[in-house]
Design a protein around this motif. Structure first.
Motif, PDB file in Angstrom:
ATOM      1  N   SER A   1       0.865  -1.186   0.000  1.00 58.30           N
ATOM      2  CA  SER A   1       0.000   0.000   0.000  1.00 58.30           C
ATOM      3  C   SER A   1       0.896   1.229   0.000  1.00 58.30           C
ATOM      4  CB  SER A   1      -0.904   0.003   1.231  1.00 58.30           C
ATOM      5  OG  SER A   1      -1.791  -1.076   1.180  1.00 58.30           O
ATOM      6  N   ARG A   2       0.694   2.093  -0.992  1.00 60.96           N
ATOM      7  CA  ARG A   2       1.547   3.279  -1.140  1.00 60.96           C
ATOM      8  C   ARG A   2       0.662   4.518  -1.182  1.00 60.96           C
ATOM      9  NH1 ARG A   2       5.308   2.130  -6.041  1.00 60.96           N
ATOM     10  NH2 ARG A   2       6.546   3.824  -5.169  1.00 60.96           N
ATOM     11  N   SER A   3       0.288   4.975  -0.022  1.00 59.66           N
ATOM     12  CA  SER A   3      -0.615   6.113   0.109  1.00 59.66           C
ATOM     13  C   SER A   3       0.113   7.425  -0.173  1.00 59.66           C
ATOM     14  CB  SER A   3      -1.184   6.138   1.529  1.00 59.66           C
ATOM     15  OG  SER A   3      -1.855   7.352   1.755  1.00 59.66           O
ATOM     16  N   PRO A   4      -0.587   8.387  -0.766  1.00 57.97           N
ATOM     17  CA  PRO A   4       0.035   9.703  -0.963  1.00 57.97           C
ATOM     18  C   PRO A   4       0.155  10.478   0.346  1.00 57.97           C
ATOM     19  CG  PRO A   4      -2.231   9.720  -1.760  1.00 57.97           C
ATOM     20  CD  PRO A   4      -1.921   8.303  -1.372  1.00 57.97           C
ATOM     21  N   TYR A   5      -0.434   9.962   1.426  1.00 51.72           N
ATOM     22  CA  TYR A   5      -0.439  10.668   2.714  1.00 51.72           C
ATOM     23  C   TYR A   5       0.654  10.187   3.662  1.00 51.72           C
ATOM     24  CZ  TYR A   5      -4.893  11.864   0.716  1.00 51.72           C
ATOM     25  OH  TYR A   5      -5.851  12.293  -0.150  1.00 51.72           O
ATOM     26  N   THR A   6       1.429   9.201   3.247  1.00 48.39           N
ATOM     27  CA  THR A   6       2.509   8.689   4.093  1.00 48.39           C
ATOM     28  C   THR A   6       3.791   8.582   3.269  1.00 48.39           C
ATOM     29  OG1 THR A   6       1.964   6.395   3.579  1.00 48.39           O
ATOM     30  CG2 THR A   6       0.933   7.344   5.543  1.00 48.39           C
ATOM     31  N   ALA A   7       4.889   8.438   3.961  1.00 52.39           N
ATOM     32  CA  ALA A   7       6.174   8.265   3.265  1.00 52.39           C
ATOM     33  C   ALA A   7       6.167   6.932   2.521  1.00 52.39           C
ATOM     34  CB  ALA A   7       7.317   8.303   4.272  1.00 52.39           C
ATOM     35  N   ASP A   8       6.851   6.901   1.396  1.00 51.77           N
ATOM     36  CA  ASP A   8       6.927   5.701   0.570  1.00 51.77           C
ATOM     37  C   ASP A   8       7.828   4.659   1.229  1.00 51.77           C
ATOM     38  OD1 ASP A   8       6.395   4.101  -1.620  1.00 51.77           O
ATOM     39  OD2 ASP A   8       7.614   5.251  -3.030  1.00 51.77           O
ATOM     40  N   TYR A   9       7.771   3.453   0.720  1.00 49.05           N
ATOM     41  CA  TYR A   9       8.698   2.407   1.155  1.00 49.05           C
ATOM     42  C   TYR A   9      10.111   2.810   0.760  1.00 49.05           C
ATOM     43  CZ  TYR A   9       4.912  -0.933   1.959  1.00 49.05           C
ATOM     44  OH  TYR A   9       3.805  -1.569   2.439  1.00 49.05           O
ATOM     45  N   ASP A  10      11.076   2.292   1.490  1.00 46.68           N
ATOM     46  CA  ASP A  10      12.471   2.381   1.083  1.00 46.68           C
ATOM     47  C   ASP A  10      12.839   1.039   0.471  1.00 46.68           C
ATOM     48  OD1 ASP A  10      13.013   4.983   1.877  1.00 46.68           O
ATOM     49  OD2 ASP A  10      13.617   4.382   3.884  1.00 46.68           O
ATOM     50  N   TRP A  11      13.528   1.080  -0.650  1.00 49.94           N
ATOM     51  CA  TRP A  11      14.007  -0.099  -1.354  1.00 49.94           C
ATOM     52  C   TRP A  11      15.507  -0.168  -1.085  1.00 49.94           C
ATOM     53  CZ3 TRP A  11      12.188  -4.155  -4.100  1.00 49.94           C
ATOM     54  CH2 TRP A  11      13.073  -4.819  -4.942  1.00 49.94           C
ATOM     55  N   CYS A  12      15.948  -1.222  -0.407  1.00 46.23           N
ATOM     56  CA  CYS A  12      17.346  -1.327   0.001  1.00 46.23           C
ATOM     57  C   CYS A  12      17.993  -2.555  -0.625  1.00 46.23           C
ATOM     58  CB  CYS A  12      17.455  -1.419   1.521  1.00 46.23           C
ATOM     59  SG  CYS A  12      16.589  -0.104   2.410  1.00 46.23           S
ATOM     60  N   VAL A  13      19.161  -2.346  -1.213  1.00 50.36           N
ATOM     61  CA  VAL A  13      19.946  -3.433  -1.797  1.00 50.36           C
ATOM     62  C   VAL A  13      21.402  -3.176  -1.428  1.00 50.36           C
ATOM     63  CG1 VAL A  13      20.681  -4.561  -3.924  1.00 50.36           C
ATOM     64  CG2 VAL A  13      18.332  -3.739  -3.722  1.00 50.36           C
TER      65      VAL A  13
END
Length: 190
Positions: free
Chosen positions: A99-111
């Motif tokens: 879930s990627r709401s415009p009201y919260t910070a996005d996920y971080d993608w870490c590699v």
């Protein structure tokens, strides 16, 4: 030969947006809870099952602290640095719904220890992004139309006596790949 493993990201509510293939064997999804402001991290690897189908394997998960309704599982271990560490019991996965709401910070993608906001890899439409294990897409096999020139003939690919190219390229919008080019012979050779 089998194509490389990775993940395919798709916007669930926007089927017109092409999926994005990310070649990766191990990654971490991280986010900060919107109310409690507590960091969560989940490790995953992409592997193949016995039949060769790509699969997501959950790894270690971590929570930096706890909050109302966000208690770590009973088997979590509290480390001295404040992180609760545990192994999820979900089994092998075929899909994650993010879930990627415009009201919260996005996920971080870490590699490999480096993180970036997921929007840098896949845009968001403010709804659900589907993350599936997959193989690299194979480029379409293109066959030349019957009226196309034989590109193996060296004379066709050269310059004419005035130094002009002896062929012209036309991009056809009706082809499924807008970058595709169809070649035609110079009119003198028709």
């Amino acid at each position: 030969m089998l194509a490389a493993l990775g993940v395919c990201l798709t916007l669930a509510a926007a089927p017109g947006v092409p999926p994005r293939f990310v070649p990766v064997q191990a990654f971490t999804l991280a986010w900060t809870h919107s109310i409690e402001k507590i960091r969560w991290e989940e490790d995953y690897t992409v592997s193949a099952d016995a039949g060769g189908r790509p699969i997501l394997v959950p790894g270690q998960a971590r929570i930096l602290g706890s909050g109302a309704g966000m208690e770590p599982p009973p088997d979590a271990t509290l480390r001295p640095d404040g992180w609760y560490v545990y192994q999820p019991h979900t089994g092998l996965l075929h899909e994650l719904r993010l879930s990627r709401s415009p009201y919260t910070a996005d996920y971080d993608w870490c590699v490999g220890g480096r993180c970036e906001p997921m929007v840098g890899i896949m845009p968001t439409d403010g709804d659900v992004t589907l993350l599936r294990p997959c193989r690299a897409p194979q480029p379409p096999v293109r066959t030349a139309p019957p009226d196309s020139p034989d590109l193996t003939k060296r004379s066709f690919l050269g310059l004419d006596s005035r130094g002009l190219l002896s062929m012209r390229a036309i991009i056809h919008p009706w082809m499924h790949d807008p970058g595709s080019v169809r070649l035609f012979r110079h009119k003198r050779w028709a």
